[in-house]
Design a protein around this motif. Structure first.
Motif, short mmCIF file in Angstrom:
data_model
loop_
_atom_site.label_atom_id
_atom_site.label_comp_id
_atom_site.label_asym_id
_atom_site.label_seq_id
_atom_site.Cartn_x
_atom_site.Cartn_y
_atom_site.Cartn_z
N ALA A 336 22.86 23.74 -9.80
CA ALA A 336 23.96 23.92 -8.86
C ALA A 336 24.19 22.62 -8.08
O ALA A 336 23.29 21.78 -7.96
CB ALA A 336 23.64 25.06 -7.91
N PRO A 337 25.37 22.44 -7.53
CA PRO A 337 25.62 21.27 -6.67
C PRO A 337 24.59 21.18 -5.56
O PRO A 337 24.16 22.20 -5.00
CB PRO A 337 27.02 21.55 -6.11
N LEU A 338 24.16 19.98 -5.25
CA LEU A 338 23.18 19.77 -4.19
C LEU A 338 23.82 20.06 -2.83
O LEU A 338 24.95 19.65 -2.56
CB LEU A 338 22.66 18.34 -4.21
N SER A 339 23.06 20.75 -1.98
CA SER A 339 23.58 21.05 -0.64
C SER A 339 23.31 19.86 0.28
O SER A 339 22.53 18.96 -0.04
CB SER A 339 22.91 22.30 -0.09
N ASP A 340 23.93 19.90 1.43
CA ASP A 340 23.72 18.85 2.43
C ASP A 340 22.32 18.89 3.02
O ASP A 340 21.93 17.98 3.76
CB ASP A 340 24.75 19.00 3.55
N LEU A 341 21.56 19.94 2.68
CA LEU A 341 20.19 20.06 3.19
C LEU A 341 19.21 19.14 2.47
O LEU A 341 18.09 18.91 2.94
CB LEU A 341 19.71 21.50 3.04
N CYS A 342 19.61 18.63 1.30
CA CYS A 342 18.72 17.80 0.49
C CYS A 342 18.39 16.50 1.20
O CYS A 342 19.18 15.97 1.99
CB CYS A 342 19.35 17.50 -0.85
N ALA A 343 17.20 15.97 0.90
CA ALA A 343 16.78 14.70 1.47
C ALA A 343 17.64 13.56 0.94
O ALA A 343 18.18 13.62 -0.17
CB ALA A 343 15.31 14.45 1.14
N GLU A 344 17.75 12.52 1.72
CA GLU A 344 18.53 11.35 1.31
C GLU A 344 17.94 10.75 0.02
O GLU A 344 16.73 10.64 -0.12
CB GLU A 344 18.51 10.31 2.42
N GLY A 345 18.79 10.41 -0.89
CA GLY A 345 18.36 9.81 -2.15
C GLY A 345 18.09 10.80 -3.26
O GLY A 345 17.82 10.41 -4.40
N THR A 346 18.20 12.11 -2.96
CA THR A 346 17.91 13.13 -3.97
C THR A 346 18.88 13.05 -5.14
O THR A 346 18.46 13.12 -6.31
CB THR A 346 17.98 14.54 -3.34
N LYS A 349 18.01 10.21 -7.56
CA LYS A 349 16.80 10.46 -8.36
C LYS A 349 17.07 11.48 -9.47
O LYS A 349 16.59 11.34 -10.60
CB LYS A 349 15.66 10.95 -7.46
N ILE A 350 17.83 12.52 -9.15
CA ILE A 350 18.15 13.54 -10.14
C ILE A 350 19.04 12.95 -11.24
O ILE A 350 18.82 13.21 -12.44
CB ILE A 350 18.83 14.75 -9.47
N GLU A 351 20.01 12.15 -10.86
CA GLU A 351 20.90 11.55 -11.85
C GLU A 351 20.14 10.61 -12.78
O GLU A 351 20.40 10.56 -13.98
CB GLU A 351 22.03 10.79 -11.14
N GLU A 352 19.19 9.89 -12.24
CA GLU A 352 18.36 8.99 -13.05
C GLU A 352 17.59 9.76 -14.12
O GLU A 352 17.56 9.36 -15.29
CB GLU A 352 17.39 8.25 -12.13
N ALA A 353 16.98 10.88 -13.72
CA ALA A 353 16.23 11.70 -14.68
C ALA A 353 17.16 12.35 -15.69
O ALA A 353 16.85 12.44 -16.88
CB ALA A 353 15.43 12.77 -13.94
N LYS A 354 18.31 12.80 -15.23
CA LYS A 354 19.28 13.45 -16.12
C LYS A 354 19.76 12.48 -17.20
O LYS A 354 19.91 12.85 -18.37
CB LYS A 354 20.46 13.96 -15.30
N GLU A 355 20.00 11.24 -16.82
CA GLU A 355 20.46 10.24 -17.78
C GLU A 355 19.40 9.94 -18.84
O GLU A 355 19.72 9.74 -20.01
CB GLU A 355 20.86 8.96 -17.06
N LYS A 356 18.14 9.95 -18.44
CA LYS A 356 17.06 9.72 -19.41
C LYS A 356 17.00 10.86 -20.42
O LYS A 356 16.80 10.64 -21.61
CB LYS A 356 15.71 9.59 -18.68
#
Length: 403
Positions: A336-346, A349-356
């Protein structure tokens, strides 16, 4: 005759969860022994090619769209609006809309406990008596009944969600690489925790590879961004236990867990997190609608991807009986879309793993993996086979703590 053909095809095929095994019919003929004539060899080769062509066209006869009637057996009621059954029903609705089926062509059997063999058999037989020629059975515990009834009704297609059994003709199983999405949501949890204690409410224990694989992937995602964090697992021993799921989450929060993940049906672990002022990662659907002050993101399914493909193949006469195991590439699993509650930089990091993952250079269960008992699994430079991920994952990753 149809029963004879189905039985013969079933005997000729051996399928695993990862892929459909090759049809060997005709191979004995094609491999001419010493002394056989060139003509006999040619006949054998033609026989093999004919069998391969037949397999490519499908092992079951086509069913015209207007003649289709589809039974769907659910463990709960889709009206509960958030969990496993809800997302499966969204998938059925998506398939129905895409293919243009009438409401009268979908028969639903809801609230069928997957531990009650009599209720399961009754529900499926009712579907057949109502004219269903395709049955989607969505819960693990329906597997053995599907296996038995597929033999009794070779003209009906039984497609079973999760599990591992199939006959390669009129009974297959379908699931997906949900661990890919769980790894990504683990990143969100690992970056958010301040106590370095993350809870995970699990429907089943280490003996169930489906649940364990998801937990491990989540824990590995956590470790990738926060090697100091641990994932505390509490098992309910039920796929659907609203009160037990809440109690498990409350117990984990009492242990100091400030992010709650889950592999269970209801949003109750997320509601418990919100009530306690901590955070969570939902499952099945976007649970931010249930607990907007707690949910960071959710691990999600789009079951319409499979249902549409499966039913279209039946209409086209291309049903092969193969097992299905889709992932992020196919769009079956996502987050699901990340909420505003997520830590900065999340997000980065997720996009980096997804691209791999998308590039094919890496997947979650690649290489040597450390377990929490000090042993290791996997091999350097190799990917773990799908059959091991879905059927032999009875170990926990090194940062997992069993409660």
């Amino acid at each position: 005759m149809r029963k004879f053909i189905s039985a013969a095809l079933a005997a000729a095929m051996v399928f695993s969860l990862s892929a459909c095994g090759g049809n060997s019919a005709g191979n004995d003929t094609a491999q001419a022994t010493e002394g056989q004539t060139t003509e006999a060899q040619a006949e054998g080769t033609e026989g093999a090619e004919a069998e391969e062509s037949k397999a490519a066209e499908g092992v079951m006869p086509a069913i015209a769209k207007e003649d289709l009637k589809i039974g769907v057996v659910h463990i709960t009621d889709p009206a509960e609006g958030s969990g496993y059954t809800y997302t499966h029903d969204l998938g059925i609705q998506g398939m129905q809309k895409t293919l243009g089926l009438d409401d009268s062509q979908i028969i639903r059997k809801n609230n069928i406990s997957d531990t009650d063999a009599t209720a399961i058999e009754t529900a499926i037989r009712d579907c057949i008596e109502e004219g269903c020629n395709v049955i989607f059975a969505t819960s693990w515990g329906y597997m053995d009944t599907c296996e038995a009834l597929a033999e009794e009704y070779p003209e009906v297609i039984f497609s079973h969600g999760t599990g591992y059994k199939s006959n390669g003709v009129n009974f297959n199983n379908y699931f997906g690489r949900i661990y890919q999405a769980r790894y990504l949501t683990g990143i969100a949890a690992g970056m958010k925790t301040e106590t370095n204690k993350i809870g995970y409410v699990a429907a089943m224990g280490k003996q169930n590879s489906e649940v364990t694989g998801g937990c491990n992937a989540f824990a590995m995602g956590v470790a990738s961004v926060n090697p100091d964090a641990q994932v505390y697992v509490k098992v309910t021993n039920s796929w659907f236990d609203p009160e037990g799921e809440k109690q498990a989450a409350d117990a984990l929060i009492a242990e100091g867990c400030d992010v709650i993940g889950q592999h269970c049906d209801t949003p109750n672990p997320q509601l418990a997190a919100e009530a306690a002022g901590v955070f969570g990662v939902g499952y099945n659907s976007d649970m931010s609608k249930d607990a907007p002050k707690a949910v960071l993101t959710s691990t999600m399914w789009d079951w319409s991807v499979y249902y549409t493909q499966a039913v279209q193949s039946i209409i086209d006469g291309a049903w092969t009986g193969e097992n299905y195991f889709g992932g992020m590439k196919e769009g079956l699993v996502t987050i699901a879309p990340l909420s505003d509650l997520c830590a900065e930089g999340t997000a980065e990091k997720i996009e980096e793993a997804k691209e791999k993952m998308a590039s094919g250079e890496w997947d979650v269960f690649d290489g040597v993996i450390e377990c929490n008992d000090g042993t290791t699994v996997g091999e350097e430079g190799k990917s773990m086979p799908d059959s091991d991920i879905t059927g032999n994952m009875n170990w926990y990753y090194k940062n997992v703590v069993e409660k």
